[in-house]
Design an enzyme around this catalytic site. Structure first.
Site, mmCIF file in Angstrom:
data_model
loop_
_atom_site.group_PDB
_atom_site.id
_atom_site.type_symbol
_atom_site.label_atom_id
_atom_site.label_comp_id
_atom_site.label_asym_id
_atom_site.label_seq_id
_atom_site.Cartn_x
_atom_site.Cartn_y
_atom_site.Cartn_z
ATOM 1 N N TYR A 14 22.197 -3.129 -14.625
ATOM 2 C CA TYR A 14 21.222 -2.629 -15.915
ATOM 3 C C TYR A 14 22.238 -2.153 -16.831
ATOM 4 O O TYR A 14 21.851 -2.697 -17.978
ATOM 5 C CB TYR A 14 20.400 -1.291 -15.709
ATOM 6 C CG TYR A 14 19.628 -1.407 -14.268
ATOM 7 C CD1 TYR A 14 19.307 -2.681 -13.531
ATOM 8 C CD2 TYR A 14 19.273 -0.037 -13.586
ATOM 9 C CE1 TYR A 14 18.499 -2.545 -12.451
ATOM 10 C CE2 TYR A 14 18.403 -0.172 -12.299
ATOM 11 C CZ TYR A 14 18.092 -1.492 -11.894
ATOM 12 O OH TYR A 14 17.112 -1.437 -10.866
ATOM 13 N N THR A 39 0.979 -1.234 0.008
ATOM 14 C CA THR A 39 0.117 -0.075 0.143
ATOM 15 C C THR A 39 1.015 1.296 0.209
ATOM 16 O O THR A 39 0.364 2.524 -0.216
ATOM 17 C CB THR A 39 -1.109 0.141 1.181
ATOM 18 O OG1 THR A 39 -0.227 -0.263 2.419
ATOM 19 C CG2 THR A 39 -1.969 -1.112 1.181
ATOM 20 N N GLY A 40 2.099 1.116 0.348
ATOM 21 C CA GLY A 40 3.057 2.248 0.190
ATOM 22 C C GLY A 40 3.275 2.511 -1.197
ATOM 23 O O GLY A 40 3.039 2.000 -2.450
ATOM 24 N N GLY A 41 3.869 3.918 -1.430
ATOM 25 C CA GLY A 41 4.268 4.396 -2.771
ATOM 26 C C GLY A 41 4.950 3.447 -3.651
ATOM 27 O O GLY A 41 4.571 3.262 -4.863
ATOM 28 N N GLU A 42 6.144 3.083 -3.192
ATOM 29 C CA GLU A 42 6.912 2.097 -3.895
ATOM 30 C C GLU A 42 6.179 0.783 -4.376
ATOM 31 O O GLU A 42 6.450 0.117 -5.158
ATOM 32 C CB GLU A 42 8.493 2.048 -3.159
ATOM 33 C CG GLU A 42 9.080 3.400 -3.176
ATOM 34 C CD GLU A 42 9.630 3.958 -4.450
ATOM 35 O OE1 GLU A 42 9.336 3.244 -5.289
ATOM 36 O OE2 GLU A 42 9.861 5.090 -4.455
ATOM 37 N N LYS A 80 -4.057 -3.273 6.877
ATOM 38 C CA LYS A 80 -4.495 -2.988 5.936
ATOM 39 C C LYS A 80 -5.433 -4.107 5.316
ATOM 40 O O LYS A 80 -5.574 -4.054 4.096
ATOM 41 C CB LYS A 80 -3.733 -2.337 4.849
ATOM 42 C CG LYS A 80 -2.766 -1.134 5.138
ATOM 43 C CD LYS A 80 -3.768 0.151 5.236
ATOM 44 C CE LYS A 80 -3.351 1.438 5.492
ATOM 45 N NZ LYS A 80 -2.118 2.134 5.016
ATOM 46 N N THR A 96 14.591 -2.882 0.379
ATOM 47 C CA THR A 96 14.809 -1.669 0.994
ATOM 48 C C THR A 96 16.192 -1.277 1.162
ATOM 49 O O THR A 96 17.083 -2.038 1.638
ATOM 50 C CB THR A 96 14.056 -2.008 2.539
ATOM 51 O OG1 THR A 96 12.896 -2.163 2.204
ATOM 52 C CG2 THR A 96 14.180 -0.508 3.199
ATOM 53 N N GLU A 97 16.473 -0.200 1.117
ATOM 54 C CA GLU A 97 17.857 0.556 1.242
ATOM 55 C C GLU A 97 18.053 1.136 2.499
ATOM 56 O O GLU A 97 16.835 1.702 3.166
ATOM 57 C CB GLU A 97 18.051 1.601 0.230
ATOM 58 C CG GLU A 97 19.326 2.075 0.341
ATOM 59 C CD GLU A 97 19.544 3.072 -0.853
ATOM 60 O OE1 GLU A 97 18.834 3.413 -1.750
ATOM 61 O OE2 GLU A 97 20.677 3.781 -0.885
ATOM 62 N N GLU A 156 32.187 -4.997 -6.346
ATOM 63 C CA GLU A 156 32.705 -3.603 -6.330
ATOM 64 C C GLU A 156 33.753 -3.363 -5.161
ATOM 65 O O GLU A 156 33.980 -4.658 -4.482
ATOM 66 C CB GLU A 156 31.515 -2.648 -5.986
ATOM 67 C CG GLU A 156 30.705 -2.937 -4.818
ATOM 68 C CD GLU A 156 29.604 -2.021 -4.776
ATOM 69 O OE1 GLU A 156 28.910 -1.532 -5.689
ATOM 70 O OE2 GLU A 156 29.325 -1.799 -3.617
ATOM 71 N N HIS A 183 27.473 3.245 -0.266
ATOM 72 C CA HIS A 183 27.233 2.683 0.859
ATOM 73 C C HIS A 183 28.145 1.915 1.748
ATOM 74 O O HIS A 183 29.315 1.784 1.143
ATOM 75 C CB HIS A 183 26.015 1.564 0.437
ATOM 76 C CG HIS A 183 26.219 1.037 -0.893
ATOM 77 N ND1 HIS A 183 27.122 -0.126 -1.134
ATOM 78 C CD2 HIS A 183 25.563 1.193 -1.907
ATOM 79 C CE1 HIS A 183 27.022 -0.260 -2.413
ATOM 80 N NE2 HIS A 183 26.065 0.402 -3.051
#
Lengths: 383, 290
Positions: B159, B17-20, B43, B97-98, B209, B247
């Site tokens: 990507y 239900t959140g934006g993302e 919810k 989630t970050e 990395e 990060h």
């Protein structure tokens, strides 16, 4: 986020770890008054967040008022490895017989906290770790239980700490772990933990790094961060205000991108094609137009920058938002300060290309072409 | 064929239900992913784009036979959301989630070792089997079906490399973004093992990395256990020691391991060519497949 020594000492002292008497001062008279109150001899220590302060002349031991005045005058305002010294900690000089190291950090390989104890304190512990790893006793901690007292004792005995102070050192280690745990530490260290002739232990230095991602539940430490940040690099401070991951480098090609891995790759390619990266700037995921405009403002603020390359590969970030932000940032100039090369790919890149004002920027289709073009622009200016 | 995810995967979206959560649940469904439920405390009973929402993951499992969760829960609550997915006996949990505190992840990591659930992430773009299903935020349109497996610590770098492959007509079996945080669930070794055992994966791309020693460990694993050809890429060659690049996973310790140099030489020693550019990685893969 790294606390200043005086802040970390306060946190440690509040938790019950013995620390020397000390006072913070930001001018010479204040430093002398603090020294008089504490009583000579005292150490005068620059409060900047770099290692090796002593070797760089940022820590001086003084025996009387004249020496205190001279040392404070010298240290305050000095440039220590690129950091301006705005304050000093005036601290009781402790007579010691031994110097120990105790520390807690996250062992990312194991995915667990680790407590470390060594009798080789007072020196660069990273060097000890490399040259004589057995000189550091290590104890991994189950994060769901926390450190058991026996583990603290085990680490202390394994390190070969003198039995006369083993109990006190174990207590310091337990307290340090609890602090690290409660305060969302990434590293908590005391180097050296001094042992006195009377077999007391006292934390002569204090390091406390906090996990930035946990600051939401550490409001008191977040306030300290604002204070700690006030002596850093001006551009890095600006980046903090905008909330960017930003690192200033020496080169002349400004770099803006999304995602740490892709931004680092862009830096690497600038280097590969013979240029020099001026910075690392990650706008993060899902950046909207205003954030993109802030990023450009950020990079233009660096006098070394001669050209800028924008490398956006949208996933959660949308190309049309990026294009809007670039237009907004550039349309306010009568003349664009430095040439900007843009490469947009991924989510909504086509919409972005339609919006992007090509009178203001150079558009390239591939990462390689964009980087090469930015490097050429930077070179043209330098010639 | 694919690893970990296909068109039978039954997905519950935690935080739908959140934006993302809402946006990406839609995107996943558009791609063809079988999203069967959402889970958001308080919810339950609502619907989001026709998907029933439950208060708990357990209910989503009981009512809709969900076997996989994708987590779009804000960082302060994400650790708890992962615990909930682990407690629901799912096959797979994918944490997008970050910014989850590292100490929360250390506790998750401990619990993970006691369950049979596999965790991908956190702080990752998710994973995709082109043409079948995607779990997470990856832009589906750049991927194509094929025979190359890809595993990466960085989302946007994934990507980039996929784009280089797809542009040459080289498709992917599955692409997995494992995330760049200091403590993650599935690591390079786990993903390499999955690809090695997948008969349809004929070549592997591994994007690493600076920071940590996962790439060095992966190199040792490849040397011993992987016959499928692997090409690598390491981001952060120009990163100055001691600086934090984005990060926490990207701190160069300055003590030999963790640097781009040490990772590249470990991979080279294991017979893995490492590209100087993403385009060169695609060159190597093209040679493997020729």
């Amino acid at each position: 986020m790294k606390l200043h020594e005086y802040q970390a000492k306060q946190v440690f002292a509040d938790a019950g770890i013995p620390t020397p008497a000390s006072q913070l001062a930001s001018d010479v008279d204040g430093a002398v008054a603090a020294a008089e109150e504490i009583g000579y001899p005292v150490a005068i220590k620059a409060q900047v967040q770099v290692g090796g302060r002593g070797k760089a002349g940022g820590i001086k031991l003084v025996d009387d008022e004249d020496e205190a005045r001279e040392a404070a005058d010298e240290i305050l305002g000095m440039d220590l490895k690129g950091y301006h010294v705005g304050s000093v900690l005036v601290e009781e000089a402790v007579d010691f017989t031994d110097e120990l190291y105790v520390g807690i950090t996250m062992d990312r390989g194991e995915g667990k906290p680790v407590a470390m104890v060594s009798t080789k304190g007072g020196v660069n512990i990273e060097e000890v770790a490399e040259e004589d790893p057995d000189a550091i006793a290590r104890e991994h901690i189950d994060p769901s239980f926390g450190m058991h007292p026996y583990q603290a004792r085990k680490a202390v005995y394994d390190a070969g700490v003198d039995k006369a102070v083993a109990r006190d050192v174990s207590n310091v280690l337990m307290t340090l772990y609890e602090l690290w745990d409660d305060r969302d530490g990434s590293d908590a260290e005391i180097n050296p933990l001094m042992v006195t002739a009377d077999d007391d232990v006292i934390a002569a230095d204090a390091v406390m790094n906090i996990d930035e991602d946990a600051l939401f539940r550490q409001p008191e430490l977040a306030e300290m961060e604002a204070e700690a940040a006030s002596t850093g690099d001006e551009l890095e401070q600006k980046a903090d205000e905008y909330g960017f991951d930003y690192v200033r480098l020496e080169g002349n090609t400004g770099i803006i991108g999304n995602g740490a891995g892709l931004v680092m790759t862009t830096l690497d390619l600038v280097d590969y094609y013979g240029g020099e990266p001026a910075n690392f700037l990650d706008v993060g995921g899902g950046a909207k137009a205003d954030r993109i405009a802030n990023a450009l403002d950020m990079v233009f603020s660096d006098d070394n920058v001669e050209s800028v390359v924008f490398n956006i590969f949208g996933g959660i970030t949308r190309g049309d938002e990026v294009a809007k932000g670039i237009n907004e940032a550039l349309e306010q100039f009568d003349e664009i300060p430095k040439p900007v090369v843009v490469r947009l790919a991924g989510t909504n890149w086509e919409e972005g290309m339609e919006i992007l004002n090509e009178d203001l920027v150079t558009v390239e289709q591939t990462l390689e072409d964009a980087v090469q073009r930015a490097v050429e622009y930077a070179e043209e200016v330098s010639e | 064929m694919s690893v970990l995810v296909d068109d039978d995967t039954r997905v519950v979206v935690q935080g739908i239900t959140g934006g993302e959560g809402k946006f990406h649940a839609e995107q996943m469904m558009e791609y063809g992913t079988n999203v069967v439920a959402g889970a958001v405390p308080g919810k339950g009973g609502q619907e989001v784009n026709g998907v029933p929402v439950y208060d708990t993951v357990h209910q989503a499992v009981d009512e809709e036979n969900a076997d996989t969760s994708v987590i779009f829960v804000p960082p302060a609550f994400a650790g708890d959301a992962i615990f909930e997915s682990l407690d629901s006996d799912l096959d797979l949990a994918v944490a997008i989630t970050e910014g989850i505190p590292t100490q929360d992840m250390a506790r998750v990591n401990k619990r993970l070792s006691e369950t049979d659930t596999r965790l991908i992430g956190p702080n990752c773009p998710g994973l995709i089997t082109p043409g079948e299903a995607k779990l997470g935020i990856l832009p589906g349109n750049i991927f194509s079906e094929g025979n190359v497996g890809l595993v990466s610590r960085s989302g946007t770098l994934t990507y980039q490399v996929v784009d280089n492959l797809t542009n040459r007509g080289i498709g992917q079996t599955t692409a997995i973004g494992i995330g760049g945080d200091p403590i993650i669930g599935t690591d390079f070794v786990d993903a390499l093992e999955l690809f090695e055992n997948d008969p349809d994966t004929d070549a592997i791309v591994m994007c690493g990395e600076i920071g940590g020693e996962d790439e060095e460990e992966a190199a040792a694993f490849i040397d011993e256990n992987v016959d499928t050809p692997v090409a690598g890429f390491i981001a952060g060659r120009t990163a100055p020691p001691g600086k934090r690049m984005g990060h926490a996973g990207a701190i160069v310790s300055g003590s030999g391991t963790g640097t781009a140099e040490s990772k590249i030489s470990a991979l080279n020693d294991a017979g893995v060519p490492v590209g100087d550019t993403p385009e060169e990685v695609a060159d190597h893969i093209e040679e493997f497949l020729a």
